[in-house]
Motif scaffolding. Sequence first.
Motif, PDB file in Angstrom:
ATOM      1  N   VAL A  74       0.832  -1.211   0.000  1.00 57.75           N
ATOM      2  CA  VAL A  74       0.000   0.000   0.000  1.00 57.75           C
ATOM      3  C   VAL A  74       0.862   1.253   0.000  1.00 57.75           C
ATOM      4  CG1 VAL A  74      -1.672   1.302   1.341  1.00 57.75           C
ATOM      5  CG2 VAL A  74      -1.940  -1.169   1.077  1.00 57.75           C
ATOM      6  N   SER A  75       1.951   1.212   0.796  1.00 59.62           N
ATOM      7  CA  SER A  75       2.824   2.384   0.846  1.00 59.62           C
ATOM      8  C   SER A  75       3.489   2.641  -0.504  1.00 59.62           C
ATOM      9  CB  SER A  75       3.890   2.169   1.925  1.00 59.62           C
ATOM     10  OG  SER A  75       4.795   3.260   1.948  1.00 59.62           O
ATOM     11  N   THR A  76       3.892   1.559  -1.198  1.00 59.80           N
ATOM     12  CA  THR A  76       4.536   1.729  -2.512  1.00 59.80           C
ATOM     13  C   THR A  76       3.585   2.370  -3.519  1.00 59.80           C
ATOM     14  OG1 THR A  76       5.893  -0.216  -2.087  1.00 59.80           O
ATOM     15  CG2 THR A  76       5.709   0.504  -4.363  1.00 59.80           C
ATOM     16  N   VAL A  77       2.326   1.987  -3.444  1.00 56.15           N
ATOM     17  CA  VAL A  77       1.356   2.530  -4.395  1.00 56.15           C
ATOM     18  C   VAL A  77       0.944   3.955  -4.035  1.00 56.15           C
ATOM     19  CG1 VAL A  77      -0.961   2.222  -5.320  1.00 56.15           C
ATOM     20  CG2 VAL A  77       0.509   0.240  -4.987  1.00 56.15           C
ATOM     21  N   VAL A  78       0.761   4.186  -2.752  1.00 52.44           N
ATOM     22  CA  VAL A  78       0.193   5.463  -2.331  1.00 52.44           C
ATOM     23  C   VAL A  78       1.241   6.570  -2.243  1.00 52.44           C
ATOM     24  CG1 VAL A  78      -0.993   6.617  -0.422  1.00 52.44           C
ATOM     25  CG2 VAL A  78      -1.699   4.325  -1.122  1.00 52.44           C
ATOM     26  N   ASP A  83       3.263  12.179  -2.636  1.00 55.51           N
ATOM     27  CA  ASP A  83       4.392  13.089  -2.841  1.00 55.51           C
ATOM     28  C   ASP A  83       4.301  13.888  -4.133  1.00 55.51           C
ATOM     29  OD1 ASP A  83       5.382  12.106  -0.512  1.00 55.51           O
ATOM     30  OD2 ASP A  83       6.769  10.687  -1.449  1.00 55.51           O
ATOM     31  N   LEU A  84       3.315  13.593  -4.986  1.00 54.04           N
ATOM     32  CA  LEU A  84       3.251  14.242  -6.295  1.00 54.04           C
ATOM     33  C   LEU A  84       3.165  15.765  -6.213  1.00 54.04           C
ATOM     34  CD1 LEU A  84       3.159  13.951  -9.332  1.00 54.04           C
ATOM     35  CD2 LEU A  84       0.664  13.649  -9.184  1.00 54.04           C
ATOM     36  N   PRO A  85       2.291  16.344  -5.376  1.00 51.70           N
ATOM     37  CA  PRO A  85       2.250  17.825  -5.330  1.00 51.70           C
ATOM     38  C   PRO A  85       3.588  18.441  -4.938  1.00 51.70           C
ATOM     39  CG  PRO A  85       0.313  16.864  -4.291  1.00 51.70           C
ATOM     40  CD  PRO A  85       1.247  15.730  -4.548  1.00 51.70           C
ATOM     41  N   GLY A  86       4.235  17.823  -3.935  1.00 50.72           N
ATOM     42  CA  GLY A  86       5.532  18.365  -3.534  1.00 50.72           C
ATOM     43  C   GLY A  86       6.573  18.232  -4.625  1.00 50.72           C
ATOM     44  N   ALA A  87       6.510  17.072  -5.337  1.00 52.88           N
ATOM     45  CA  ALA A  87       7.479  16.882  -6.422  1.00 52.88           C
ATOM     46  C   ALA A  87       7.280  17.902  -7.528  1.00 52.88           C
ATOM     47  CB  ALA A  87       7.348  15.466  -6.981  1.00 52.88           C
ATOM     48  N   LEU A  88       5.997  18.168  -7.838  1.00 56.99           N
ATOM     49  CA  LEU A  88       5.736  19.166  -8.875  1.00 56.99           C
ATOM     50  C   LEU A  88       6.236  20.542  -8.449  1.00 56.99           C
ATOM     51  CD1 LEU A  88       2.164  18.095  -9.999  1.00 56.99           C
ATOM     52  CD2 LEU A  88       4.327  17.714 -11.188  1.00 56.99           C
TER      53      LEU A  88
END
Length: 313
Positions: A74-78, A83-88
């Motif tokens: 679950v952690s790998t998928v989620v 983290d996507l907003p921070g990465a962007l």
Amino acid sequence: MAIDTRPPKAPVRRTSTSRDPERDSGRPRRSLVLALVLACAALMVVDKAGGDSSPVDPVRRVVGEIVGPVQAGVSTVVRPLVDLPGALRTNGGLRDDVRRLEAENADLRGRLAKAGYDDQRLAQLDGLRAMAGDLGYALVPARVIAIGSAQSFSSTVTLDAGSDAGLRPDMTVVAAEGLVGRVTSVTAHTATVLLIVDDSSRVGGRIGDNMELGFVSGRGTLGTDDRLELELADHNVVPKMGQPIFTWGSEGGSPYVAGVPIGTVGKVYESLRETSYRAVITPAVDFTALDLVGVVVPSGTEGRVIEADGSLR
């Protein structure tokens, strides 16, 4: 027959059995909660009392082996989604930093490239101011904006100053290092200068060490062989290597003023036909790198002038 006058009996209402509010709300019974708490407390006591060999350990391992991989999956998928907003935001900030650094780098490269050019021009201006002080003449600073074409078969350059700046034909033109030539023609905003290396140039010169007089003639072509030759008036005098040659000056300082460095003796040879010695002069000026020069003008000339004391007006 007797009539029953009593009021009719009200229908008997059946009351429903009392309902449990906790069951109606869907919450677990208090007794069940209490039982679970007691069970947990009992497990904790047993686990604590058991120490390293707690009877709860096998159960804990089984639960960990089952639940652990599920949590990791679950952690790998989620995690990427979380983290996507921070990465962007991070990538946008990095791109901004890269653009800013590239702009700063380009600005610094431009300043560094121009620093050498500015230093050279400043050195040339300082040299002209020193030359004006040495000669005792005022100079109009001007830049070389063109060189004579090969079709003209003459070694000339064009300056960006003309009659509007007080220039006229037969004025001496110098650089910070020495003699350049003389003005041959002017327009309102430009002037043509005949270089001393031209075949038609002939300048009165003297050896600085012994004041021997002679004539310096052009024997070269601009850009190929900037050659000058000195022929002394006294044919018995032999020039020496490295001796400096200066202008002796023309009447009224036109076309050449006195005391301007022409070059140094680079080679001496004997002319058998004329039974005299001649010297090849290495010019003081690099004619293929001319930029800022000065034209000798009378003191008090209007406009931008380097005065005889070296001050810039």
